[in-house]
Motif scaffolding. Structure first.
Motif, PDB file in Angstrom:
ATOM      1  N   ARG A 302       0.747  -1.181  -0.002  1.00 32.01           N
ATOM      2  CA  ARG A 302      -0.094   0.036  -0.122  1.00 32.01           C
ATOM      3  C   ARG A 302       0.906   1.457  -0.064  1.00 32.01           C
ATOM      4  O   ARG A 302       1.692   1.291  -0.771  1.00 32.01           O
ATOM      5  CB  ARG A 302      -1.043  -0.627   1.085  1.00 32.01           C
ATOM      6  CG  ARG A 302      -1.847  -1.350   1.091  1.00 32.01           C
ATOM      7  CD  ARG A 302      -2.748  -1.666   2.328  1.00 32.01           C
ATOM      8  NE  ARG A 302      -3.923  -2.252   1.732  1.00 32.01           N
ATOM      9  CZ  ARG A 302      -4.890  -2.853   2.997  1.00 32.01           C
ATOM     10  NH1 ARG A 302      -5.239  -2.067   3.742  1.00 32.01           N
ATOM     11  NH2 ARG A 302      -5.433  -4.037   2.780  1.00 32.01           N
ATOM     12  N   GLU A 303       0.672   2.409   0.758  1.00 33.90           N
ATOM     13  CA  GLU A 303       1.162   3.549   1.016  1.00 33.90           C
ATOM     14  C   GLU A 303       2.968   3.159   2.070  1.00 33.90           C
ATOM     15  O   GLU A 303       3.233   4.225   2.200  1.00 33.90           O
ATOM     16  CB  GLU A 303       1.070   4.405   1.588  1.00 33.90           C
ATOM     17  CG  GLU A 303      -0.517   4.823   1.033  1.00 33.90           C
ATOM     18  CD  GLU A 303      -0.247   5.337  -0.491  1.00 33.90           C
ATOM     19  OE1 GLU A 303       0.920   5.710  -0.610  1.00 33.90           O
ATOM     20  OE2 GLU A 303      -1.223   4.988  -1.592  1.00 33.90           O
ATOM     21  N   GLN A 318       3.677   2.535   7.979  1.00 33.99           N
ATOM     22  CA  GLN A 318       3.195   3.211   7.130  1.00 33.99           C
ATOM     23  C   GLN A 318       3.936   3.834   6.625  1.00 33.99           C
ATOM     24  O   GLN A 318       4.841   4.749   7.749  1.00 33.99           O
ATOM     25  CB  GLN A 318       1.942   3.577   7.750  1.00 33.99           C
ATOM     26  CG  GLN A 318       1.190   2.840   8.401  1.00 33.99           C
ATOM     27  CD  GLN A 318      -0.015   1.735   7.183  1.00 33.99           C
ATOM     28  OE1 GLN A 318      -0.650   2.294   6.585  1.00 33.99           O
ATOM     29  NE2 GLN A 318       0.587   0.002   6.738  1.00 33.99           N
TER      30      GLN A 318
END
Length: 362
Positions: A302-303, A318
């Motif tokens: 994802r990020e 994250q």
């Protein structure tokens, strides 16, 4: 569920008492369910989540699982072990479907081709082998390295593959002709890990000195990362064979990965994770250190990214670093590899267990 290195004994006790329904405690900052605990500090805007496995497979191999991969369809896994075997198994229940026999000595790396029907492996016998996942046959063996093969990468659909070795070279191979198309890099130092992806248009990849073979498919515009034993992370143009950058780290590099066409990651033996911009690698964008244990694998998610380390820790980081998810249970056994399929994360460990984590609540 096991929590380690957190010191949050109250959080662990709470998790042991919970059911599937979340329990929120505003006073303590804990939120717990059957498979997870969330610990937050609103004043500092920091949140940590500890996630237990959805299920585990302990009978695939008898000893440590050193490498594995999940097929593009998600139904099959392939893994190598210090018990001397390489197996294809069902991801639903861990049952063995095929045993792949043919390498001499240990098998260091394995990877599914994009089709999910073919497997590439590399071993300490300095050979690459291509296997059918359907009948366990091995129609192709690639020879040319002078030392054990440590990592592999597949170029687009798999007409060509890349390998790295203890002999200090990275080689490009033609699977159809069972031939080496050339030495992409010769470092003079073992290449522990590689990663391949499209380079940003601002990165100068150079031009080939000699016309490339017409058997090269999909090499243009590709940047090959080399995680080297001599504390260097190197970028090489796969098509031109020209060096792009050379970055010096604090210790041997074990693994590397692309976050995007611009940003890359590399993990070192002393626990550092370097984030670099391929357009200017002189100074890292960021250096992260979760622990002093060796960084054994990295993959984008994802990020952010997922990292596994030699002390048993496995984190989902994250991008802003204010939210961290730890995949629990291996304790102090190294987690060698991580694989992702849709909302499932798989890990393999020195304790011989494959763990499957469900990410539906993230």
């Amino acid at each position: 569920m096991k929590l380690k290195r957190s010191g949050c004994l109250r959080g662990k006790a709470l998790a042991e008492k919970t059911t599937n329904q979340p329990v929120q405690s505003a006073a303590t900052g804990f939120e717990a369910s059957e498979k997870s605990i969330v610990i937050s500090c609103p004043k500092e805007n920091v949140t940590s989540k500890f996630l237990a496995p959805y299920t585990t497979f302990s009978r695939i191999h008898e000893k440590s699982i050193t490498c594995f991969d999940i097929s593009s369809g998600g139904g099959l896994g392939v893994s190598t072990s210090t018990d001397g075997t390489m197996k294809i198994w069902q991801t639903t229940n861990g049952e063995t479907r095929r045993i792949l026999e043919g390498h001499i000595y240990d098998v260091n790396c394995c990877k599914f081709f994009p089709s999910g029907l073919v497997v590439l492996s590399g071993g300490m016998d300095a050979q690459l082998k291509i296997w059918s996942a359907e009948d366990a046959s091995c129609p192709v063996t690639l020879k040319g390295h002078k030392g054990g093969i440590l990592d592999v990468a597949i170029v687009e659909r798999g007409r060509n593959v890349v390998s790295s070795s203890r002999d200090g070279t990275a080689r490009l191979w033609d699977c159809g002709k069972s031939a080496c198309l050339g030495v992409v890099a010769d470092c003079g130092s073992p290449i522990n890990g590689i990663a391949l992806d499209v380079a940003d248009s601002a990165v100068e990849l150079g031009s080939p000195e000699d016309p490339p073979s017409n058997r090269e498919i999909g090499t243009k515009g590709k940047l090959l990362l080399l995680a080297r034993e001599d504390k260097k992370l190197q970028g090489v143009s796969l098509h031109s064979r020209q060096p792009v950058f050379l970055f010096g780290g604090s210790d041997a590099f074990n693994c590397c990965a692309f976050l995007s066409s611009v940003h890359i990651l590399a993990g070192s033996q002393d626990g550092n994770i370097y984030q670099l911009d391929t357009r200017n690698t002189q100074t890292p964008v960021q250096v992260t250190r979760r622990s002093g244990a060796p960084v054994l694998s990295l993959m984008p998610f994802r990020e952010g990214y997922i990292t596994s380390q030699g002390d048993g820790s496995c984190f989902i980081i994250q991008q802003d670093l204010d939210r961290v998810i730890e995949l629990t249970e291996p304790d102090s056994d190294p987690v060698y590899k991580v694989a992702l399929w849709e909302k499932l994360i798989y890990t393999c460990c020195r304790d011989g267990i494959v763990r499957k984590y469900l990410l539906s609540n993230l």
